[in-house]
Motif scaffolding. Structure first.
Motif, PDB file in Angstrom:
ATOM      1  N   ALA A  99      -2.925  48.047 -27.278  1.00  0.00           N
ATOM      2  CA  ALA A  99      -3.594  49.000 -28.171  1.00  0.00           C
ATOM      3  C   ALA A  99      -2.881  49.057 -29.521  1.00  0.00           C
ATOM      4  O   ALA A  99      -3.534  49.126 -30.576  1.00  0.00           O
ATOM      5  N   GLU A 100      -1.549  49.006 -29.495  1.00  0.00           N
ATOM      6  CA  GLU A 100      -0.775  49.004 -30.749  1.00  0.00           C
ATOM      7  C   GLU A 100      -1.040  47.724 -31.549  1.00  0.00           C
ATOM      8  O   GLU A 100      -1.126  47.762 -32.778  1.00  0.00           O
ATOM      9  N   MET A 101      -1.183  46.590 -30.835  1.00  0.00           N
ATOM     10  CA  MET A 101      -1.479  45.327 -31.502  1.00  0.00           C
ATOM     11  C   MET A 101      -2.837  45.413 -32.205  1.00  0.00           C
ATOM     12  O   MET A 101      -2.977  45.008 -33.362  1.00  0.00           O
ATOM     13  N   ALA A 102      -3.828  45.983 -31.523  1.00  0.00           N
ATOM     14  CA  ALA A 102      -5.159  46.141 -32.116  1.00  0.00           C
ATOM     15  C   ALA A 102      -5.092  47.079 -33.323  1.00  0.00           C
ATOM     16  O   ALA A 102      -5.707  46.804 -34.363  1.00  0.00           O
ATOM     17  N   THR A 103      -4.331  48.144 -33.207  1.00  0.00           N
ATOM     18  CA  THR A 103      -4.174  49.090 -34.310  1.00  0.00           C
ATOM     19  C   THR A 103      -3.529  48.410 -35.511  1.00  0.00           C
ATOM     20  O   THR A 103      -3.945  48.618 -36.662  1.00  0.00           O
ATOM     21  N   LYS A 104      -2.529  47.577 -35.270  1.00  0.00           N
ATOM     22  CA  LYS A 104      -1.843  46.864 -36.359  1.00  0.00           C
ATOM     23  C   LYS A 104      -2.792  45.905 -37.068  1.00  0.00           C
ATOM     24  O   LYS A 104      -2.793  45.820 -38.297  1.00  0.00           O
ATOM     25  N   ILE A 105      -3.631  45.194 -36.311  1.00  0.00           N
ATOM     26  CA  ILE A 105      -4.599  44.267 -36.914  1.00  0.00           C
ATOM     27  C   ILE A 105      -5.547  45.030 -37.837  1.00  0.00           C
ATOM     28  O   ILE A 105      -5.845  44.603 -38.951  1.00  0.00           O
ATOM     29  N   ILE A 106      -6.001  46.183 -37.369  1.00  0.00           N
ATOM     30  CA  ILE A 106      -6.942  46.992 -38.156  1.00  0.00           C
ATOM     31  C   ILE A 106      -6.277  47.542 -39.413  1.00  0.00           C
ATOM     32  O   ILE A 106      -6.836  47.480 -40.506  1.00  0.00           O
ATOM     33  N   GLU A 107      -5.058  48.062 -39.269  1.00  0.00           N
ATOM     34  CA  GLU A 107      -4.365  48.639 -40.423  1.00  0.00           C
ATOM     35  C   GLU A 107      -3.951  47.576 -41.428  1.00  0.00           C
ATOM     36  O   GLU A 107      -3.920  47.847 -42.630  1.00  0.00           O
ATOM     37  N   ALA A 142     -13.329  50.854 -40.579  1.00  0.00           N
ATOM     38  CA  ALA A 142     -12.816  49.623 -41.178  1.00  0.00           C
ATOM     39  C   ALA A 142     -13.963  48.762 -41.710  1.00  0.00           C
ATOM     40  O   ALA A 142     -15.113  48.910 -41.285  1.00  0.00           O
ATOM     41  N   PRO A 143     -13.642  47.828 -42.611  1.00  0.00           N
ATOM     42  CA  PRO A 143     -14.650  46.867 -43.069  1.00  0.00           C
ATOM     43  C   PRO A 143     -15.021  45.883 -41.953  1.00  0.00           C
ATOM     44  O   PRO A 143     -14.287  45.711 -40.981  1.00  0.00           O
ATOM     45  N   THR A 144     -16.155  45.234 -42.123  1.00  0.00           N
ATOM     46  CA  THR A 144     -16.667  44.314 -41.102  1.00  0.00           C
ATOM     47  C   THR A 144     -15.709  43.160 -40.830  1.00  0.00           C
ATOM     48  O   THR A 144     -15.546  42.749 -39.680  1.00  0.00           O
ATOM     49  N   GLY A 145     -15.084  42.617 -41.849  1.00  0.00           N
ATOM     50  CA  GLY A 145     -14.175  41.484 -41.671  1.00  0.00           C
ATOM     51  C   GLY A 145     -12.994  41.815 -40.772  1.00  0.00           C
ATOM     52  O   GLY A 145     -12.500  40.964 -40.028  1.00  0.00           O
ATOM     53  N   VAL A 146     -12.537  43.050 -40.811  1.00  0.00           N
ATOM     54  CA  VAL A 146     -11.411  43.471 -39.970  1.00  0.00           C
ATOM     55  C   VAL A 146     -11.829  43.468 -38.498  1.00  0.00           C
ATOM     56  O   VAL A 146     -11.077  43.017 -37.629  1.00  0.00           O
ATOM     57  N   VAL A 147     -13.030  43.921 -38.227  1.00  0.00           N
ATOM     58  CA  VAL A 147     -13.523  43.941 -36.850  1.00  0.00           C
ATOM     59  C   VAL A 147     -13.687  42.507 -36.337  1.00  0.00           C
ATOM     60  O   VAL A 147     -13.351  42.207 -35.193  1.00  0.00           O
ATOM     61  N   ALA A 148     -14.160  41.619 -37.191  1.00  0.00           N
ATOM     62  CA  ALA A 148     -14.290  40.216 -36.801  1.00  0.00           C
ATOM     63  C   ALA A 148     -12.930  39.616 -36.464  1.00  0.00           C
ATOM     64  O   ALA A 148     -12.784  38.867 -35.485  1.00  0.00           O
ATOM     65  N   GLU A 149     -11.912  39.938 -37.262  1.00  0.00           N
ATOM     66  CA  GLU A 149     -10.556  39.442 -36.994  1.00  0.00           C
ATOM     67  C   GLU A 149     -10.008  40.027 -35.688  1.00  0.00           C
ATOM     68  O   GLU A 149      -9.362  39.329 -34.905  1.00  0.00           O
ATOM     69  N   LEU A 150     -10.250  41.311 -35.449  1.00  0.00           N
ATOM     70  CA  LEU A 150      -9.809  41.944 -34.208  1.00  0.00           C
ATOM     71  C   LEU A 150     -10.433  41.247 -33.005  1.00  0.00           C
ATOM     72  O   LEU A 150      -9.739  40.909 -32.044  1.00  0.00           O
ATOM     73  N   GLU A 151     -11.731  40.995 -33.066  1.00  0.00           N
ATOM     74  CA  GLU A 151     -12.404  40.330 -31.953  1.00  0.00           C
ATOM     75  C   GLU A 151     -11.903  38.900 -31.770  1.00  0.00           C
ATOM     76  O   GLU A 151     -11.769  38.424 -30.640  1.00  0.00           O
ATOM     77  N   ARG A 152     -11.592  38.221 -32.863  1.00  0.00           N
ATOM     78  CA  ARG A 152     -11.045  36.866 -32.767  1.00  0.00           C
ATOM     79  C   ARG A 152      -9.704  36.875 -32.054  1.00  0.00           C
ATOM     80  O   ARG A 152      -9.450  36.066 -31.153  1.00  0.00           O
ATOM     81  N   GLN A 153      -8.846  37.834 -32.416  1.00  0.00           N
ATOM     82  CA  GLN A 153      -7.531  37.941 -31.785  1.00  0.00           C
ATOM     83  C   GLN A 153      -7.653  38.293 -30.299  1.00  0.00           C
ATOM     84  O   GLN A 153      -6.889  37.792 -29.469  1.00  0.00           O
TER      85      GLN A 153
END
Length: 136
Positions: A23-31, A67-78
């Protein structure tokens, strides 16, 4: 920026500390992508409706994201790369929910009802011996 609800399922053999680290990793990607996590809820280890990758249970975690759409795409990729995540789903929402989510309210309601639920202790029913005497 858009609002999202993101739920991921982590493998059943992970410790709670490892799930929190995910969860912290996902939070870091978003931030890092100029977004923010508004709320994080851990729903715990729950049974799955069917087996997924040899798992009968999974740790559920929900994130409310702004968050912007690109951030969500990066989160899903990770998350696709991470082998500890067995499923995830992101849904765009119109507004954030105030207070606990429906899953958290359900747990509170079940605890408030007690072990027997709404049925009570059934002490008002006549015993079998009493019914036999009343019939005779």
């Amino acid at each position: 920026m858009a609002l999202y609800e993101h739920v991921f399922l982590a493998r059943q053999d992970l410790a709670q500390a490892q799930v929190d680290a995910l969860a912290e990793m996902a939070t870091k990607i978003i931030e890092d992508g100029k977004g923010k996590v508004v709320k994080t809820e851990t729903w715990g280890l729950r049974s799955l409706a069917y087996r997924i990758a040899k798992n009968r249970k999974a740790h559920y975690v929900m994130l409310e994201i702004d968050a912007p759409t690109g951030v969500v795409a990066e989160l899903e990729r990770q998350l696709n790369i991470n082998e500890d995540i067995i499923r995830f789903m992101t849904v765009r929402i119109d507004e954030l929910e105030n207070g606990p989510s429906a899953m958290m309210r359900r747990g509170e309601r079940d605890r408030a009802r007690g072990e027997r639920g709404d049925r009570g202790d059934r002490g008002d029913r006549p015993r079998r011996d009493d019914r036999d005497e009343m019939a005779a």
